[in-house]
Design an enzyme around this catalytic site. Sequence first.
Site, PDB file in Angstrom:
ATOM      1  N   TYR A  75      -5.802  -5.389  -3.910  1.00  0.00           N
ATOM      2  CA  TYR A  75      -5.299  -5.809  -2.602  1.00  0.00           C
ATOM      3  C   TYR A  75      -4.601  -4.648  -1.902  1.00  0.00           C
ATOM      4  O   TYR A  75      -4.820  -4.396  -0.709  1.00  0.00           O
ATOM      5  CB  TYR A  75      -4.333  -6.984  -2.793  1.00  0.00           C
TER       6      TYR A  75
ATOM      7  N   SER B  86       0.823  -1.207   0.000  1.00  0.00           N
ATOM      8  CA  SER B  86       0.000   0.000   0.000  1.00  0.00           C
ATOM      9  C   SER B  86       0.860   1.261   0.000  1.00  0.00           C
ATOM     10  O   SER B  86       0.377   2.350  -0.321  1.00  0.00           O
ATOM     11  CB  SER B  86      -0.934   0.010   1.216  1.00  0.00           C
TER      12      SER B  86
ATOM     13  N   LYS C 128      -5.942  -2.859   1.599  1.00  0.00           N
ATOM     14  CA  LYS C 128      -5.109  -2.816   2.801  1.00  0.00           C
ATOM     15  C   LYS C 128      -4.734  -1.387   3.174  1.00  0.00           C
ATOM     16  O   LYS C 128      -4.567  -1.065   4.362  1.00  0.00           O
ATOM     17  CB  LYS C 128      -3.852  -3.662   2.595  1.00  0.00           C
TER      18      LYS C 128
END
Length: 261
Positions: free
Chosen positions: A156, A145, A160
Amino acid sequence: MLLKDKVIIITGVGPGMGRAMAKLAAEEGAKVVMGARKQAFLDDVKAEIEAAGGQAVAVSTDVSDQAQCDRLVAAGVERFGRIDGLVNSAYAPGENGVFDDANIENWAQTIDVACMGAARMAQAVLPHMKAQGGGAIVNVATMQSLKPLPGGSLSYAIAKGALVTASRQLAAEVGHYNIRVNATRMGWLWGDPVRNALIGMAEHAGTTVDELAKGVATRIPLGVIPPEEECAKSVLMFVSDYTKMVTGAVLDINGGEWMAP
């Protein structure tokens, strides 16, 4: 024992760090409540914990369903009487690939599990933590991230990243109940899931798993891909009394590959 007599819920107990966390929590004295979609796998981990003298509850749980989240918490309370900690590690990996070809509509499922699933679990445990005078929640996020991985799963990383933001917001809201909320950003985790992924990559690239792993390790200051068992210790620290005065924090667990300011 770091978690003696605590009751800890762990979601996403699969063959990677989730299993490592569940077993380690039991070794450290916790009564463990495990959730994941595959009941047979959970039963195997439960048997391992009990064979070593620990106590565990295993309930098949899809965190995209609030009723199943509530059921997991209720099972823990019924068996052990309270909930001291929650580790949200359930996730959906999403699809790897470049943005141009991404099916954006499919992102919703990844976000629903990895971020909203953690929120559902938090809502399920909060009444119990408030009633007993405190507790701790840890949300397991990813280095991706902050450090983009071209060709990796963008959904994903987004899910996150949102989970970290949600962690801070919740920490600010529930601190006066003596409930702590923190997050961890995981890097590479050496264990069966990563090993299996490298097997496929090695076959495609015409190289070996050892060579690929060595290439990853050279980018990490500590010189190794962090073992999932060691990373599990860092996550569980946040549900221990050693972090009683820590909330709203984000800990990077990646061997130094990414050093956040």
